[in-house]
Motif scaffolding. Sequence first.
Motif, PDB file in Angstrom:
ATOM      1  N   ALA A 122       0.838  -1.208   0.000  1.00 24.44           N
ATOM      2  CA  ALA A 122       0.000   0.000   0.000  1.00 24.44           C
ATOM      3  C   ALA A 122       0.870   1.254   0.000  1.00 24.44           C
ATOM      4  N   ARG A 123       1.944   1.222   0.798  1.00 23.40           N
ATOM      5  CA  ARG A 123       2.850   2.379   0.854  1.00 23.40           C
ATOM      6  C   ARG A 123       3.551   2.604  -0.484  1.00 23.40           C
ATOM      7  N   ASP A 124       3.925   1.513  -1.155  1.00 22.01           N
ATOM      8  CA  ASP A 124       4.552   1.632  -2.480  1.00 22.01           C
ATOM      9  C   ASP A 124       3.607   2.291  -3.473  1.00 22.01           C
ATOM     10  N   LEU A 125       2.344   1.843  -3.439  1.00 19.47           N
ATOM     11  CA  LEU A 125       1.348   2.428  -4.348  1.00 19.47           C
ATOM     12  C   LEU A 125       1.163   3.917  -4.065  1.00 19.47           C
ATOM     13  N   LEU A 126       1.043   4.253  -2.782  1.00 18.24           N
ATOM     14  CA  LEU A 126       0.851   5.660  -2.411  1.00 18.24           C
ATOM     15  C   LEU A 126       2.045   6.507  -2.852  1.00 18.24           C
ATOM     16  N   LYS A 127       3.228   5.932  -2.767  1.00 17.49           N
ATOM     17  CA  LYS A 127       4.429   6.638  -3.211  1.00 17.49           C
ATOM     18  C   LYS A 127       4.371   6.880  -4.721  1.00 17.49           C
ATOM     19  N   LEU A 128       3.926   5.856  -5.436  1.00 16.19           N
ATOM     20  CA  LEU A 128       3.845   5.928  -6.899  1.00 16.19           C
ATOM     21  C   LEU A 128       2.903   7.046  -7.366  1.00 16.19           C
ATOM     22  N   VAL A 129       1.855   7.326  -6.576  1.00 17.49           N
ATOM     23  CA  VAL A 129       0.909   8.382  -6.978  1.00 17.49           C
ATOM     24  C   VAL A 129       1.217   9.719  -6.289  1.00 17.49           C
ATOM     25  N   GLY A 130       2.353   9.783  -5.610  1.00 20.83           N
ATOM     26  CA  GLY A 130       2.767  11.047  -5.003  1.00 20.83           C
ATOM     27  C   GLY A 130       2.146  11.330  -3.647  1.00 20.83           C
ATOM     28  N   LEU A 131       1.758  10.279  -2.927  1.00 22.80           N
ATOM     29  CA  LEU A 131       1.136  10.487  -1.616  1.00 22.80           C
ATOM     30  C   LEU A 131       1.996   9.980  -0.451  1.00 22.80           C
ATOM     31  N   LEU A 156      -6.337  -0.700  -6.885  1.00 22.10           N
ATOM     32  CA  LEU A 156      -5.270  -1.577  -7.375  1.00 22.10           C
ATOM     33  C   LEU A 156      -4.658  -2.477  -6.307  1.00 22.10           C
ATOM     34  N   ILE A 157      -5.018  -2.273  -5.042  1.00 21.33           N
ATOM     35  CA  ILE A 157      -4.304  -2.923  -3.943  1.00 21.33           C
ATOM     36  C   ILE A 157      -4.398  -4.448  -3.993  1.00 21.33           C
ATOM     37  N   HIS A 158      -5.526  -4.992  -4.465  1.00 25.61           N
ATOM     38  CA  HIS A 158      -5.663  -6.452  -4.527  1.00 25.61           C
ATOM     39  C   HIS A 158      -5.186  -7.010  -5.870  1.00 25.61           C
ATOM     40  N   GLU A 159      -4.416  -6.172  -6.602  1.00 28.96           N
ATOM     41  CA  GLU A 159      -3.850  -6.555  -7.890  1.00 28.96           C
ATOM     42  C   GLU A 159      -4.894  -7.147  -8.824  1.00 28.96           C
ATOM     43  N   PRO A 160      -5.938  -6.347  -9.103  1.00 28.80           N
ATOM     44  CA  PRO A 160      -7.011  -6.839  -9.974  1.00 28.80           C
ATOM     45  C   PRO A 160      -6.502  -7.016 -11.398  1.00 28.80           C
ATOM     46  N   GLU A 161      -7.069  -7.999 -12.077  1.00 27.17           N
ATOM     47  CA  GLU A 161      -6.681  -8.212 -13.473  1.00 27.17           C
ATOM     48  C   GLU A 161      -7.331  -7.167 -14.370  1.00 27.17           C
TER      49      GLU A 161
END
Length: 235
Positions: A122-131, A156-161
């Motif tokens: 979750a932290r990686d994703l937030l970093k990717l979007v600038g949060l 995107l957190i549950h890595e949806p297809e």
Amino acid sequence: SHFVELDNITLRYGGEDTGTVALEGATLRVARGEFVAVVGPSGCGKSTLMKALSGLWPVNAGTVIVAGREVARPLEIVGMAFQNATLLPWRTTLDNVMLPLEIVQPHRGRLRRHRAEYEARARDLLKLVGLAGFEQKFPWQLSGGMQQRASLCRALIHEPELLILDEPFGALDMFTREELWGVMQDLWMTKRPTVILVTHDLREAVYLADRVHVMSARPGRMVHARTVDLARPRT
Ligand code: ADP
Ligand code: ADP
């Protein structure tokens, strides 16, 4: 066969003869990994098409197939984001992003044992979007654009297809919207989900998508759709 196949869909809200025909003869095919935009005038059935393909609303006729299976109930392999970020006000940004993990299997079963791992994701994703740095803030402490960024992470957190985006940038001012196009492109390049984006904004469609699916409407009915292939080279 395609990853997403909607074939000759009819969808009616309400009764057989009194209800609104929202879709009639709608067809859409999307290959795995493709980024398709769906555009068309208000009321032509774009959101309805998304409801049919994610299994949120049953169709009256035609077939809906995702990942080789006929869709009969809401799909957990789908991530969704809407015009309003709909973050829960009593949860921090991080906890909002992690919410689907508490609901969707197999993550739900694994969450307790692998909490740290999931939290890192979750932290990686937030970093990717600038949060980065906003993980512990609450939604009301974030701007509209930042809330929308968080809602993309949640989708995107549950890595949806399959990622279904229904006008996710529609409520934002022009500058924030264009900023988020870049964010969306980064997310797509990194995670490579199949994406279907509903938008009113043709520039947005052309900027983000490989292919634009144009729906046209006669009063109250979707009667025809055509695909414009942008055939744009992509890095
Ligand atoms: P779009 O997303 O292209 O604006 P929609 O899919 O929201 O179009 O709507 C298509 C048609 O179905 C419209 O005529 C709309 O009024 C109708 N409609 C949408 N949702 C409902 C609903 N829940 N109940 C009844 N009619 C609906
Ligand atoms: P908007 O969507 O309202 O246009 P953006 O998401 O583009 O805003 O953010 C605008 C700027 O304001 C960003 O640089 C962001 O870091 C900053 N910002 C917005 N809200 C906050 C907040 N609550 N705390 C700190 N910085 C914020």
